[in-house]
Design an enzyme around this catalytic site. Structure first.
Site, PDB file in Angstrom:
ATOM      1  N   LYS A  14      20.411  -2.380  44.894  1.00  0.00           N
ATOM      2  CA  LYS A  14      19.641  -1.170  45.220  1.00  0.00           C
ATOM      3  C   LYS A  14      20.064  -0.611  46.584  1.00  0.00           C
ATOM      4  O   LYS A  14      20.273   0.586  46.744  1.00  0.00           O
ATOM      5  CB  LYS A  14      18.120  -1.467  45.243  1.00  0.00           C
ATOM      6  CG  LYS A  14      17.589  -2.031  43.939  1.00  0.00           C
ATOM      7  CD  LYS A  14      16.100  -2.321  43.999  1.00  0.00           C
ATOM      8  CE  LYS A  14      15.693  -3.460  44.897  1.00  0.00           C
ATOM      9  NZ  LYS A  14      16.125  -4.793  44.426  1.00  0.00           N
ATOM     10  N   ARG A  89       6.354  -1.509  43.964  1.00  0.00           N
ATOM     11  CA  ARG A  89       6.614  -2.795  43.297  1.00  0.00           C
ATOM     12  C   ARG A  89       5.466  -3.219  42.411  1.00  0.00           C
ATOM     13  O   ARG A  89       5.486  -4.327  41.865  1.00  0.00           O
ATOM     14  CB  ARG A  89       6.850  -3.883  44.335  1.00  0.00           C
ATOM     15  CG  ARG A  89       8.163  -3.695  45.038  1.00  0.00           C
ATOM     16  CD  ARG A  89       8.588  -4.971  45.681  1.00  0.00           C
ATOM     17  NE  ARG A  89       9.625  -4.669  46.622  1.00  0.00           N
ATOM     18  CZ  ARG A  89      10.767  -5.326  46.721  1.00  0.00           C
ATOM     19  NH1 ARG A  89      11.007  -6.353  45.956  1.00  0.00           N
ATOM     20  NH2 ARG A  89      11.655  -4.969  47.609  1.00  0.00           N
ATOM     21  N   ARG A 159      20.373 -13.949  54.726  1.00  0.00           N
ATOM     22  CA  ARG A 159      18.943 -13.651  54.842  1.00  0.00           C
ATOM     23  C   ARG A 159      18.115 -14.902  54.570  1.00  0.00           C
ATOM     24  O   ARG A 159      18.486 -15.684  53.706  1.00  0.00           O
ATOM     25  CB  ARG A 159      18.579 -12.556  53.825  1.00  0.00           C
ATOM     26  CG  ARG A 159      18.336 -11.218  54.476  1.00  0.00           C
ATOM     27  CD  ARG A 159      18.247 -10.119  53.488  1.00  0.00           C
ATOM     28  NE  ARG A 159      17.169 -10.270  52.492  1.00  0.00           N
ATOM     29  CZ  ARG A 159      16.848  -9.334  51.613  1.00  0.00           C
ATOM     30  NH1 ARG A 159      17.499  -8.181  51.611  1.00  0.00           N
ATOM     31  NH2 ARG A 159      15.892  -9.514  50.738  1.00  0.00           N
ATOM     32  N   ARG A 170      11.272 -14.817  44.014  1.00  0.00           N
ATOM     33  CA  ARG A 170      11.359 -13.340  44.042  1.00  0.00           C
ATOM     34  C   ARG A 170      11.620 -12.792  42.636  1.00  0.00           C
ATOM     35  O   ARG A 170      11.069 -11.759  42.253  1.00  0.00           O
ATOM     36  CB  ARG A 170      12.469 -12.902  45.001  1.00  0.00           C
ATOM     37  CG  ARG A 170      12.052 -13.076  46.477  1.00  0.00           C
ATOM     38  CD  ARG A 170      13.244 -13.119  47.410  1.00  0.00           C
ATOM     39  NE  ARG A 170      14.045 -11.925  47.392  1.00  0.00           N
ATOM     40  CZ  ARG A 170      15.332 -11.890  47.723  1.00  0.00           C
ATOM     41  NH1 ARG A 170      15.958 -12.981  48.113  1.00  0.00           N
ATOM     42  NH2 ARG A 170      15.992 -10.758  47.701  1.00  0.00           N
TER      43      ARG A 170
HETATM   44  P1  AP5 Z   1      21.980  -5.427  47.730  1.00  0.00           P
HETATM   45  O1  AP5 Z   1      22.390  -3.989  47.708  1.00  0.00           O
HETATM   46  O2  AP5 Z   1      21.665  -6.055  49.046  1.00  0.00           O
HETATM   47  O3  AP5 Z   1      20.845  -5.719  46.643  1.00  0.00           O
HETATM   48  P2  AP5 Z   1      19.323  -5.277  46.561  1.00  0.00           P
HETATM   49  O4  AP5 Z   1      19.017  -4.903  45.137  1.00  0.00           O
HETATM   50  O5  AP5 Z   1      19.015  -4.244  47.601  1.00  0.00           O
HETATM   51  O6  AP5 Z   1      18.642  -6.693  46.832  1.00  0.00           O
HETATM   52  P3  AP5 Z   1      17.484  -7.162  47.779  1.00  0.00           P
HETATM   53  O7  AP5 Z   1      17.540  -8.661  47.756  1.00  0.00           O
HETATM   54  O8  AP5 Z   1      17.525  -6.509  49.114  1.00  0.00           O
HETATM   55  O9  AP5 Z   1      16.239  -6.674  46.993  1.00  0.00           O
HETATM   56  P4  AP5 Z   1      14.836  -7.249  47.086  1.00  0.00           P
HETATM   57  O10 AP5 Z   1      14.110  -6.214  46.310  1.00  0.00           O
HETATM   58  O11 AP5 Z   1      14.641  -8.644  46.644  1.00  0.00           O
HETATM   59  O12 AP5 Z   1      14.577  -7.378  48.668  1.00  0.00           O
HETATM   60  P5  AP5 Z   1      13.950  -6.390  49.730  1.00  0.00           P
HETATM   61  O13 AP5 Z   1      14.730  -6.467  50.948  1.00  0.00           O
HETATM   62  O14 AP5 Z   1      13.676  -5.050  49.123  1.00  0.00           O
HETATM   63  O15 AP5 Z   1      23.176  -6.251  47.032  1.00  0.00           O
HETATM   64  C1  AP5 Z   1      23.136  -7.659  46.918  1.00  0.00           C
HETATM   65  C2  AP5 Z   1      24.536  -8.230  47.209  1.00  0.00           C
HETATM   66  O16 AP5 Z   1      25.458  -7.842  46.177  1.00  0.00           O
HETATM   67  C3  AP5 Z   1      25.156  -7.729  48.513  1.00  0.00           C
HETATM   68  O17 AP5 Z   1      25.884  -8.796  49.074  1.00  0.00           O
HETATM   69  C4  AP5 Z   1      26.113  -6.611  48.084  1.00  0.00           C
HETATM   70  O18 AP5 Z   1      27.212  -6.506  48.971  1.00  0.00           O
HETATM   71  C5  AP5 Z   1      26.547  -7.078  46.695  1.00  0.00           C
HETATM   72  N1  AP5 Z   1      26.709  -5.977  45.769  1.00  0.00           N
HETATM   73  C6  AP5 Z   1      25.830  -4.970  45.568  1.00  0.00           C
HETATM   74  N2  AP5 Z   1      26.258  -4.144  44.597  1.00  0.00           N
HETATM   75  C7  AP5 Z   1      27.440  -4.670  44.156  1.00  0.00           C
HETATM   76  C8  AP5 Z   1      28.365  -4.287  43.140  1.00  0.00           C
HETATM   77  N3  AP5 Z   1      28.166  -3.210  42.369  1.00  0.00           N
HETATM   78  N4  AP5 Z   1      29.465  -5.056  42.951  1.00  0.00           N
HETATM   79  C9  AP5 Z   1      29.659  -6.131  43.709  1.00  0.00           C
HETATM   80  N5  AP5 Z   1      28.831  -6.561  44.691  1.00  0.00           N
HETATM   81  C10 AP5 Z   1      27.722  -5.835  44.909  1.00  0.00           C
HETATM   82  O19 AP5 Z   1      12.508  -7.089  49.947  1.00  0.00           O
HETATM   83  C11 AP5 Z   1      12.397  -8.328  50.621  1.00  0.00           C
HETATM   84  C12 AP5 Z   1      10.934  -8.763  50.668  1.00  0.00           C
HETATM   85  O20 AP5 Z   1      10.146  -7.766  51.355  1.00  0.00           O
HETATM   86  C13 AP5 Z   1      10.224  -8.929  49.323  1.00  0.00           C
HETATM   87  O21 AP5 Z   1      10.481 -10.198  48.758  1.00  0.00           O
HETATM   88  C14 AP5 Z   1       8.757  -8.741  49.747  1.00  0.00           C
HETATM   89  O22 AP5 Z   1       8.264  -9.889  50.369  1.00  0.00           O
HETATM   90  C15 AP5 Z   1       8.842  -7.649  50.796  1.00  0.00           C
HETATM   91  N6  AP5 Z   1       8.690  -6.301  50.210  1.00  0.00           N
HETATM   92  C16 AP5 Z   1       9.646  -5.328  50.142  1.00  0.00           C
HETATM   93  N7  AP5 Z   1       9.152  -4.224  49.561  1.00  0.00           N
HETATM   94  C17 AP5 Z   1       7.860  -4.504  49.254  1.00  0.00           C
HETATM   95  C18 AP5 Z   1       6.814  -3.763  48.621  1.00  0.00           C
HETATM   96  N8  AP5 Z   1       6.987  -2.508  48.169  1.00  0.00           N
HETATM   97  N9  AP5 Z   1       5.621  -4.370  48.461  1.00  0.00           N
HETATM   98  C19 AP5 Z   1       5.396  -5.610  48.896  1.00  0.00           C
HETATM   99  N10 AP5 Z   1       6.332  -6.371  49.505  1.00  0.00           N
HETATM  100  C20 AP5 Z   1       7.553  -5.818  49.681  1.00  0.00           C
END
Ligand code: AP5
Length: 214
Positions: A14, A89, A159, A170
């Protein structure tokens, strides 16, 4: 106002796709995870409330994330359109989001899908810059110098929620609390399914091939 929600399980890409679209479409990318991590780093009251939930892979309480989002969208760059990564979410957050916009505003959910194998590989090899937050992947999107950010020379780290135990928590939270949103958006707004297999350029091409705004 156009609101595009980048939706999908942890590690689907994402943030990666969102950063590219943000530059292409000239729309700010608002990442709830990054906003919360900034709050934790700066020990704000939201950050102090959020930290324990994030470390366990649980959702942070809705009022905490909504406050962070409401503050962010008041900024000047968010008047015509926004890309959202990690919000909403759950159904309650989807309703909170609707309360910020009018009937003429268009809300589209881009439902990114990939195999479990792809997700685990992307998450376990992800590294982020401790200073500017840039995201790398040791195999697919490696930095030019080992362990060093190409953009700001900051140190690259894993991370603290990218451990196998927290990743599986997660993913479980995603399936239970977040996945039901697909049906909600399909019925009330627009939900478009996009394969997130392949490189970032392949995914962008698929998204742009859907004629999103028609
Ligand atoms: P990346 O782009 O980092 O993936 P992502 O989908 O953004 O993954 P996240 O782990 O950040 O999502 P998440 O929803 O679990 O965590 P968030 O930070 O939002 O890509 C992943 C990897 O793959 C990278 O190394 C990238 O280089 C590689 N890659 C990407 N695309 C690729 C491709 N096409 N080909 C090859 N490689 C690729 O949330 C963290 C925490 O925050 C949650 O667990 C929760 O506790 C809290 N939180 C966040 N939002 C909320 C909310 N709305 N409500 C409540 N709690 C929340």
């Amino acid at each position: 106002m156009r609101v595009v929600i980048l939706f999908g399980p942890p590690g689907i890409g994402k943030g990666t796709v969102g950063n590219i679209l943000s530059k292409k479409w000239n729309m700010p990318l608002i990442s709830m995870g990054d906003l919360l991590r900034d709050n934790v780093k700066n020990a704000t009251s939201a950050g102090l409330k959020a930290e324990a939930y994030m470390r366990k892979g649980e959702l942070v309480p809705d009022d905490v994330v909504f406050e962070a989002l409401s503050e962010r969208i008041k900024q000047q760059d968010a008047t015509d359109g926004i890309l959202l990564d990690g919000f909403p979410r759950n159904i309650n957050q989807a309703r909170m989001l609707e309360s910020l916009f009018g009937h003429n505003d268009k809300i589209i959910l881009l439902n990114l899908v990939a195999s479990m194998e792809t997700l685990i590989e992307r998450l376990s090899l992800r590294r982020i810059c401790i200073s500017c937050g840039a995201v790398y992947h040791l195999k697919n999107i490696p930095p030019k110098k080992d362990g060093i950010c190409d953009i700001c020379n900051g140190k690259l780290i894993q991370r603290n929620d990218d451990t196998p135990e927290v990743i599986s928590r997660r993913l479980a939270v995603f399936h239970k609390e977040t996945e039901p949103l697909i049906k909600y958006y399909d019925e009330k707004h627009t939900a478009i399914k996009i394969s997130a297999e392949g490189g970032p350029d392949d995914i962008i091409r698929r998204i742009e091939g859907t004629n999103l705004w028609e």
